[in-house]
Design a protein around this motif. Sequence first.
Motif, PDB file in Angstrom:
ATOM      1  N   GLU A   1      12.243   0.211   1.243  1.00 38.38           N
ATOM      2  CA  GLU A   1      11.126  -0.087   2.134  1.00 38.38           C
ATOM      3  C   GLU A   1      10.309   1.171   2.401  1.00 38.38           C
ATOM      4  OE1 GLU A   1      11.166  -1.858   6.499  1.00 38.38           O
ATOM      5  OE2 GLU A   1      11.748  -3.384   5.035  1.00 38.38           O
ATOM      6  N   SER A   2      10.949   2.336   2.349  1.00 41.93           N
ATOM      7  CA  SER A   2      10.247   3.595   2.598  1.00 41.93           C
ATOM      8  C   SER A   2       9.541   4.122   1.353  1.00 41.93           C
ATOM      9  CB  SER A   2      11.245   4.653   3.092  1.00 41.93           C
ATOM     10  OG  SER A   2      11.838   4.277   4.308  1.00 41.93           O
ATOM     11  N   LEU A   3      10.183   4.005   0.198  1.00 43.86           N
ATOM     12  CA  LEU A   3       9.675   4.644  -1.023  1.00 43.86           C
ATOM     13  C   LEU A   3       9.142   3.660  -2.050  1.00 43.86           C
ATOM     14  CD1 LEU A   3      12.545   7.281  -1.490  1.00 43.86           C
ATOM     15  CD2 LEU A   3      10.319   7.616  -0.392  1.00 43.86           C
ATOM     16  N   GLY A   4       9.178   2.368  -1.727  1.00 43.72           N
ATOM     17  CA  GLY A   4       8.653   1.363  -2.659  1.00 43.72           C
ATOM     18  C   GLY A   4       7.163   1.187  -2.495  1.00 43.72           C
ATOM     19  N   LYS A   5       6.408   2.172  -2.878  1.00 39.17           N
ATOM     20  CA  LYS A   5       4.950   2.175  -2.696  1.00 39.17           C
ATOM     21  C   LYS A   5       4.255   2.445  -4.037  1.00 39.17           C
ATOM     22  CE  LYS A   5       6.014   1.979   1.663  1.00 39.17           C
ATOM     23  NZ  LYS A   5       5.976   3.074   2.641  1.00 39.17           N
ATOM     24  N   SER A   6       3.017   2.001  -4.147  1.00 39.02           N
ATOM     25  CA  SER A   6       2.242   2.247  -5.360  1.00 39.02           C
ATOM     26  C   SER A   6       1.026   3.125  -5.103  1.00 39.02           C
ATOM     27  CB  SER A   6       1.784   0.919  -5.974  1.00 39.02           C
ATOM     28  OG  SER A   6       1.038   0.161  -5.031  1.00 39.02           O
ATOM     29  N   VAL A   7       0.829   3.531  -3.840  1.00 36.40           N
ATOM     30  CA  VAL A   7      -0.299   4.401  -3.507  1.00 36.40           C
ATOM     31  C   VAL A   7       0.208   5.605  -2.725  1.00 36.40           C
ATOM     32  CG1 VAL A   7      -1.969   2.516  -3.472  1.00 36.40           C
ATOM     33  CG2 VAL A   7      -0.782   3.140  -1.368  1.00 36.40           C
ATOM     34  N   ASN A   8      -0.555   6.678  -2.780  1.00 33.72           N
ATOM     35  CA  ASN A   8      -0.169   7.861  -2.017  1.00 33.72           C
ATOM     36  C   ASN A   8      -0.650   7.734  -0.575  1.00 33.72           C
ATOM     37  OD1 ASN A   8      -2.919   8.606  -1.928  1.00 33.72           O
ATOM     38  ND2 ASN A   8      -2.730   9.889  -3.752  1.00 33.72           N
ATOM     39  N   ALA A   9      -0.362   8.738   0.215  1.00 35.57           N
ATOM     40  CA  ALA A   9      -0.673   8.685   1.648  1.00 35.57           C
ATOM     41  C   ALA A   9      -2.174   8.582   1.912  1.00 35.57           C
ATOM     42  CB  ALA A   9      -0.106   9.923   2.348  1.00 35.57           C
ATOM     43  N   GLU A  10      -2.993   8.995   0.950  1.00 43.15           N
ATOM     44  CA  GLU A  10      -4.448   8.926   1.113  1.00 43.15           C
ATOM     45  C   GLU A  10      -5.035   7.635   0.547  1.00 43.15           C
ATOM     46  OE1 GLU A  10      -2.944  11.880  -0.090  1.00 43.15           O
ATOM     47  OE2 GLU A  10      -2.969  12.475   2.026  1.00 43.15           O
TER      48      GLU A  10
END
Length: 510
Positions: A339-348
């Motif tokens: 849930e924390s690292l399952g992302k496809s975009v950066n913080a911006e």
Amino acid sequence: MTPETGVKAIAGTQADVQMADLLDDKARDEALQFEAAGLYLDLRRQKLDLDGWRALLKQAEGLKIDAQIARLFAGEIVNGTEQRPALHPACRNAALLGDAPAGAALSEARQKTRAFAEQVGRPDCLDGHPVRRIVNIGIGGSDLGPRFVYDALKAFRRVGIDTRFVSNLDPADLDDALEGADAETTLILVISKSFTTQETLMNARAARAWIVERLGEEGVAPRFAAATACPDKAREFGLEEARIFPFPDGVGGRYSLWSAAGLALEVGLGAEVFDRLLAGARAMDEHVATAPLARNMPVAKALIDVFNRAGRGLPSRCVAAYSSRLERLASYLQQLEMESLGKSVNAEGGPLAESHCGPLVWGGRGSDLQHSVFQWLHQGLDEAPVDFIAIADHGRTDERVRALNANLAAQGAALTHGRVGEGELAAHTAIAGGRASATFVMETLSPEALGALLALHEHKVFVEALFYGLNPFDQWGVELGKSLARSILSGDMAGFDGPARDLTHRLGLD
């Protein structure tokens, strides 16, 4: 060059490294073993030589990890998309926030939960009756964290009080939790950050109906309590002010067991055990904030996990806990990490630099896994690094414990060295080896050691997110499915495709 790109380049220099050949390097041995807060971590069984490790540390230096940890601990805004701090470290040490109002609120909330935990121990807690059954109703972080910790520390539970957990909308889940319970001696805890979570509120209403059927409306108020970031909604549900325990928006669900959302732990295990859990986590907090980068255990584990995922391209990691009490550790880490690292975009909001995010996490009890998935781990075409979790228990002489830990040690060696096939079945019996693993050792499964292990993984995830450049504290993907389910239940099928319409009909939802 981004940190993640640098890790990929480092992995390229390690392509021809043979893991078994690295294990006699004393300098590498020293560099890849760590001790902190009652935990031992061995990272020597990795496809990484000493130069590669030093290069990873060099990449980490550029991230200014110490400054980022300081921002986290000080309660600064680290969740950019939601403009929130991440206050889980402050839940176990409100002094981190100094004189800030948030720190005072956390201290006040802890005093309130502590007083309630003491009340639960009295024989007249429930309208003149003692507590014999606690039922924690929640889902996600309001269930997984407290459920895992309670199972792990079951040997420390309060005598005479059985704590059970409900998260599933399947009526059987609540039925099982209430099986054999006496309504007069049952305490229901409703844990929901928003107090709008569909699964939690539906189960809470069903539990309320169960109480009313047996004791009438007057039996409800003494037997319900709640932890939430939205006290007003808990009051609207009909709960008494004295039984509503707040925690702030800045505490994410998967980090919330340290807050009032861990109420089932504080009342089910007792205040002393819960304090010991907090103390272990604080010890790891102190370590991550002060240890040099090269000796920092959470940073080291983060570096290895990023190296295996982004550098070597390995998409998953297996968590093999050699303890029945830690059976749910893999499930807990699934939520924390995926849930924390399952992302496809950066913080911006842009694409991740190398199209990598955190790995899939899976696993279970090591001794059981050996008779199922370890075949795939040893001879399958894909490599998945393994985290072995051991409990030393040096004081025990039980032959089963000795055999359990011997199996753990053997599996790590087998993954490293493999086996040369012999005879007519040589091709079938050969095991290549050279597959990565890490080993954690706790002397005993104590509240302190467990608290340190969980805090270590929280900080590890934070450091990994710095490498990937993403925000580990939001979870927009989780929210989409919830929103669509609400539309289906309301009869609003606009925008749904044919298969979705057919399925709602087949399931009797239209």
